[in-house]
Design an enzyme around this catalytic site. Structure first.
Site, PDB file in Angstrom:
ATOM      1  CB  SER A 288      -0.845  -0.014   1.280  1.00 32.35           C
ATOM      2  OG  SER A 288      -1.454   1.248   1.521  1.00 32.35           O
TER       3      SER A 288
ATOM      4  CE1 TYR B 263      -4.455  -2.048   5.165  1.00 35.23           C
ATOM      5  CE2 TYR B 263      -3.290   0.017   4.772  1.00 35.23           C
ATOM      6  CZ  TYR B 263      -4.006  -1.075   4.295  1.00 35.23           C
ATOM      7  OH  TYR B 263      -4.253  -1.198   2.941  1.00 35.23           O
TER       8      TYR B 263
HETATM    9  N1  LIG Z   1      -8.706   0.109  -1.229  1.00 31.90           N
HETATM   10  C1  LIG Z   1      -7.600   0.807  -1.048  1.00 31.90           C
HETATM   11  O1  LIG Z   1      -7.622   2.060  -1.013  1.00 31.90           O
HETATM   12  C2  LIG Z   1      -6.293   0.103  -0.859  1.00 31.90           C
HETATM   13  C3  LIG Z   1      -5.121   0.882  -0.873  1.00 31.90           C
HETATM   14  C4  LIG Z   1      -3.900   0.253  -0.694  1.00 31.90           C
HETATM   15  C5  LIG Z   1      -3.828  -1.122  -0.538  1.00 31.90           C
HETATM   16  N2  LIG Z   1      -4.969  -1.842  -0.535  1.00 31.90           N
HETATM   17  C6  LIG Z   1      -4.839  -3.286  -0.347  1.00 31.90           C
HETATM   18  O2  LIG Z   1      -5.474  -3.959  -1.425  1.00 31.90           O
HETATM   19  C7  LIG Z   1      -5.860  -5.265  -1.014  1.00 31.90           C
HETATM   20  C8  LIG Z   1      -7.297  -5.531  -1.432  1.00 31.90           C
HETATM   21  O3  LIG Z   1      -8.158  -4.690  -0.674  1.00 31.90           O
HETATM   22  P1  LIG Z   1      -9.494  -4.023  -1.265  1.00 31.90           P
HETATM   23  O4  LIG Z   1      -9.291  -2.570  -1.196  1.00 31.90           O
HETATM   24  O5  LIG Z   1      -9.883  -4.656  -2.540  1.00 31.90           O
HETATM   25  O6  LIG Z   1     -10.507  -4.363  -0.059  1.00 31.90           O
HETATM   26  P2  LIG Z   1     -11.843  -5.235   0.007  1.00 31.90           P
HETATM   27  O7  LIG Z   1     -12.285  -5.160   1.439  1.00 31.90           O
HETATM   28  O8  LIG Z   1     -12.809  -4.788  -1.037  1.00 31.90           O
HETATM   29  O9  LIG Z   1     -11.329  -6.709  -0.335  1.00 31.90           O
HETATM   30  C9  LIG Z   1     -10.525  -7.437   0.559  1.00 31.90           C
HETATM   31  C10 LIG Z   1     -10.908  -8.915   0.461  1.00 31.90           C
HETATM   32  O10 LIG Z   1     -10.083  -9.655   1.375  1.00 31.90           O
HETATM   33  C11 LIG Z   1     -10.908 -10.678   1.953  1.00 31.90           C
HETATM   34  N3  LIG Z   1     -10.376 -11.177   3.216  1.00 31.90           N
HETATM   35  C12 LIG Z   1     -10.434 -10.605   4.450  1.00 31.90           C
HETATM   36  N4  LIG Z   1      -9.929 -11.434   5.377  1.00 31.90           N
HETATM   37  C13 LIG Z   1      -9.522 -12.560   4.716  1.00 31.90           C
HETATM   38  C14 LIG Z   1      -8.902 -13.768   5.131  1.00 31.90           C
HETATM   39  N5  LIG Z   1      -8.617 -14.006   6.415  1.00 31.90           N
HETATM   40  N6  LIG Z   1      -8.626 -14.696   4.190  1.00 31.90           N
HETATM   41  C15 LIG Z   1      -8.936 -14.474   2.889  1.00 31.90           C
HETATM   42  N7  LIG Z   1      -9.541 -13.359   2.443  1.00 31.90           N
HETATM   43  C16 LIG Z   1      -9.815 -12.407   3.346  1.00 31.90           C
HETATM   44  C17 LIG Z   1     -12.260  -9.973   2.153  1.00 31.90           C
HETATM   45  O11 LIG Z   1     -13.300 -10.926   2.348  1.00 31.90           O
HETATM   46  C18 LIG Z   1     -12.375  -9.181   0.862  1.00 31.90           C
HETATM   47  O12 LIG Z   1     -13.025  -9.929  -0.142  1.00 31.90           O
HETATM   48  C19 LIG Z   1      -5.637  -5.307   0.507  1.00 31.90           C
HETATM   49  O13 LIG Z   1      -4.400  -5.952   0.778  1.00 31.90           O
HETATM   50  C20 LIG Z   1      -5.545  -3.840   0.886  1.00 31.90           C
HETATM   51  O14 LIG Z   1      -4.799  -3.634   2.069  1.00 31.90           O
HETATM   52  C21 LIG Z   1      -6.200  -1.275  -0.697  1.00 31.90           C
END
Ligand SMILES: NC(=O)c1ccc[n+]([C@@H]2O[C@H](COP(=O)([O-])OP(=O)(O)OC[C@H]3O[C@@H](n4cnc5c(N)ncnc54)[C@H](O)[C@@H]3O)[C@@H](O)[C@H]2O)c1
Length: 272
Positions: A142, A155
């Site tokens: 991230s 985080y």
């Molecule tokens: N959305 C943002 O702004 C952003 C920014 C930087 C990084 N990220 C990273 O991107 C990645 C995806 O996140 P997103 O934004 O799509 O969020 P999201 O919440 O839409 O998706 C995350 C998914 O991870 C799954 N998950 C949670 N716990 C789990 C577990 N124990 N085992 C398996 N799956 C599990 C959830 O059910 C969900 O489907 C994450 O690593 C997040 O930290 C997101």
């Protein structure tokens, strides 16, 4: 990865957000996808979206914080698809609370998914990737892997850890058939803020609803666009994939003002 046609990608956290759109966009490029998550209904919906693109998909209910489940996932992917060429360690969660107040339970829950989930994914899939002419490991960190954010110490620590782990892995594998990419997205419109374990605490006066609203306003990149950028970074074998204009701005600011920016950012997001 030079091309995705007839390859197999395993993607964790694929029931929502970036993981879901990675599955759909890879399928459009002719890649088979083995999607995993703890959310079975969300996985079904992702599978429908992949099948609409005439993609081949298998569904795996996997908690990435459980090493044995991730190891079985890797073996099952190979059993069902005959091979695996890519692992995208994408599953992630957030906790909003100060260091003072956060419980060890929440801290460990988050690290189990965001850090150990990535380690398990890499170690479980690596032996299978080594059997392919070309393999690719993609770990989602991230911008919080290089900038910190008050009330998000677990985080930020997990995403810095993913960056360190992934860059070391790149060094170790640089002369092999395995490519390694570390992805650092800025704000992406997904369910991450909704799914956050959110607590009001002295340093954190917003309600969860207010923080979701603020996140939705701040997140300028769609999950579909983010997936496109990650896939194009993979095709270029980029070691580091920044996602979204905000990620580039934050990267520039932390390079120019590595110390001062920490204070400015705290003031900007309301904790001086
Ligand atoms: N959305 C943002 O702004 C952003 C920014 C930087 C990084 N990220 C990273 O991107 C990645 C995806 O996140 P997103 O934004 O799509 O969020 P999201 O919440 O839409 O998706 C995350 C998914 O991870 C799954 N998950 C949670 N716990 C789990 C577990 N124990 N085992 C398996 N799956 C599990 C959830 O059910 C969900 O489907 C994450 O690593 C997040 O930290 C997101």
């Amino acid at each position: 990865m030079k091309k995705f046609n007839n390859k197999v990608a395993a993607i964790t956290g694929a029931a929502s957000g970036i993981g879901r759109m990675l599955a759909v966009n890879l399928a459009v490029k002719g890649c088979e996808v083995a999607i995993s998550d703890i959310d079975a209904r969300g996985l079904e919906k992702t599978a429908e979206m992949v099948e609409k693109q005439k993609g081949k998909v298998s569904i795996h209910e996997v908690d990435v914080a459980q090493r044995d489940q991730v190891e079985k996932y890797a073996a099952n992917v190979v059993k069902q698809h005959g091979r695996v060429d890519m692992i995208i360690n994408n599953a992630g969660v957030a906790v909003a609370q100060s260091v003072d107040d956060v419980s060890y339970e929440d801290f460990e829950w988050l690290f189990g998914i965001n850090f150990w989930g990535v380690v398990y994914g890499v170690k479980a899939f690596l032996p299978y990737l080594q059997k392919q002419p070309e393999g690719h490991i993609v770990n989602i960190s991230s911008v919080n892997g290089f900038i910190t954010w008050p009330n998000h110490a677990p985080y930020c620590a997990s995403k810095f850890a993913v960056k360190g782990f992934t860059e070391t892995l790149w060094q170790e594998l640089r002369n092999t058939n395995i490519r390694v990419s570390c992805v650092q997205p800025g704000g992406i419109k997904t369910n991450i803020a909704r799914n956050t374990r959110f607590y009001k605490s002295p340093g954190n006066q917003m309600t969860h609803e207010q923080s979701i609203d603020a996140f939705d306003k701040m997140a300028g990149t769609s999950a579909d666009k983010a997936a496109g950028i990650i896939i194009s970074g993979m095709l270029k074998n980029k070691r580091r994939i920044l996602v979204g204009p905000d990620a580039y701005v934050l990267d520039g600011l932390t390079r120019l003002f590595p110390v001062k920016f920490v204070g400015w950012f705290a003031a900007m997001v309301g904790r001086e």
